[in-house]
Design a protein around this motif. Structure first.
Motif, mmCIF file in Angstrom:
data_model
loop_
_atom_site.group_PDB
_atom_site.id
_atom_site.type_symbol
_atom_site.label_atom_id
_atom_site.label_comp_id
_atom_site.label_asym_id
_atom_site.label_seq_id
_atom_site.Cartn_x
_atom_site.Cartn_y
_atom_site.Cartn_z
ATOM 1 N N MET A 1 0.846 -1.180 0.000
ATOM 2 C CA MET A 1 0.000 0.000 0.000
ATOM 3 C C MET A 1 0.891 1.243 0.000
ATOM 4 N N ASP A 2 0.462 2.234 -0.748
ATOM 5 C CA ASP A 2 1.192 3.490 -0.818
ATOM 6 C C ASP A 2 0.933 4.321 0.431
ATOM 7 N N LYS A 3 1.786 5.309 0.658
ATOM 8 C CA LYS A 3 1.681 6.155 1.848
ATOM 9 C C LYS A 3 1.764 7.629 1.464
ATOM 10 N N MET A 4 1.044 8.445 2.204
ATOM 11 C CA MET A 4 1.175 9.894 2.142
ATOM 12 C C MET A 4 1.460 10.359 3.565
ATOM 13 N N HIS A 5 2.496 11.177 3.721
ATOM 14 C CA HIS A 5 2.886 11.674 5.040
ATOM 15 C C HIS A 5 2.702 13.191 5.087
ATOM 16 N N LEU A 6 2.080 13.662 6.139
ATOM 17 C CA LEU A 6 2.031 15.088 6.438
ATOM 18 C C LEU A 6 2.771 15.240 7.762
ATOM 19 N N ALA A 7 3.921 15.873 7.720
ATOM 20 C CA ALA A 7 4.809 15.875 8.870
ATOM 21 C C ALA A 7 4.850 17.228 9.569
ATOM 22 N N ARG A 8 4.777 17.145 10.879
ATOM 23 C CA ARG A 8 5.004 18.280 11.785
ATOM 24 C C ARG A 8 4.120 19.489 11.468
ATOM 25 N N MET A 9 2.836 19.214 11.228
ATOM 26 C CA MET A 9 1.889 20.320 11.092
ATOM 27 C C MET A 9 1.805 21.004 12.454
ATOM 28 N N GLN A 10 1.858 22.306 12.477
ATOM 29 C CA GLN A 10 1.904 23.051 13.735
ATOM 30 C C GLN A 10 0.603 23.813 13.940
ATOM 31 N N PHE A 11 0.042 23.673 15.157
ATOM 32 C CA PHE A 11 -1.214 24.332 15.505
ATOM 33 C C PHE A 11 -1.123 24.870 16.927
ATOM 34 N N TYR A 12 -2.032 25.757 17.254
ATOM 35 C CA TYR A 12 -2.123 26.287 18.606
ATOM 36 C C TYR A 12 -3.458 25.840 19.177
ATOM 37 N N GLY A 13 -3.427 25.089 20.273
ATOM 38 C CA GLY A 13 -4.660 24.550 20.842
ATOM 39 C C GLY A 13 -4.715 24.716 22.341
ATOM 40 N N ASN A 14 -5.878 24.442 22.899
ATOM 41 C CA ASN A 14 -6.136 24.607 24.331
ATOM 42 C C ASN A 14 -6.460 23.265 24.979
ATOM 43 N N HIS A 15 -5.598 22.289 24.789
ATOM 44 C CA HIS A 15 -5.844 20.936 25.258
ATOM 45 C C HIS A 15 -5.046 20.640 26.516
ATOM 46 N N GLY A 16 -5.675 19.939 27.454
ATOM 47 C CA GLY A 16 -4.968 19.516 28.651
ATOM 48 C C GLY A 16 -5.897 19.408 29.840
ATOM 49 N N LEU A 17 -5.377 18.827 30.895
ATOM 50 C CA LEU A 17 -6.151 18.617 32.116
ATOM 51 C C LEU A 17 -6.214 19.856 32.999
ATOM 52 N N PHE A 18 -5.227 20.708 32.874
ATOM 53 C CA PHE A 18 -5.130 21.846 33.773
ATOM 54 C C PHE A 18 -5.852 23.071 33.216
ATOM 55 N N PRO A 19 -6.544 23.824 34.067
ATOM 56 C CA PRO A 19 -7.268 25.015 33.607
ATOM 57 C C PRO A 19 -6.370 26.010 32.867
ATOM 58 N N GLU A 20 -5.111 26.124 33.281
ATOM 59 C CA GLU A 20 -4.197 27.049 32.617
ATOM 60 C C GLU A 20 -3.974 26.648 31.156
#
Length: 122
Positions: A1-20
């Motif tokens: 099977m062939d592959k397509m790679h998208l590497a190191r896309m950079q985003f800014y998100g608000n993910h995590g367990l801590f309120p900060e």
């Protein structure tokens, strides 16, 4: 099977367990590897026979920047599910989510979650 790679896309998100984390946000990196047949795209040179990676980037950006997840595992799962539902020519997808600066008083180069989801598991 062939592959397509998208590497190191950079985003800014608000993910995590801590309120900060949810309030301040931070940088996240996402890598995707798609398994699909690229032979027709190679023969025809037509975008409709492959995955438009600019469009895919925008879809991932909407997920990472448009929602808040407590766990990067949930973020990765949502990206994988979206890819498999939107792109029926993709047989499986590997999603790697990297949180380079977790808010702990420990020193390492980040946390990475990698999941693999296959079309037959839908």
């Amino acid at each position: 099977m062939d592959k397509m790679h998208l590497a190191r896309m950079q985003f800014y998100g608000n993910h995590g367990l801590f309120p900060e984390e949810n309030k301040l946000g931070q940088r996240f990196y996402v890598d995707l590897t798609l398994s699909l047949d690229l032979s027709e795209a190679g023969r025809t040179d037509e975008i409709g026979t492959t995955v438009n990676y600019a469009e895919l980037y925008e879809r991932v950006k909407q997920i990472v920047e448009g929602r808040t997840f407590r766990l990067i595992e949930a973020l990765a799962e949502n990206i994988a599910s979206d890819v498999l539902h939107q792109y029926t020519n993709v047989n499986d997808v590997t999603v790697r989510v990297i949180k380079p600066h977790p808010p702990f008083d420990i020193h390492f180069d980040g946390v990475t979650v990698e999941i693999v989801r296959k079309r037959e598991s839908l």
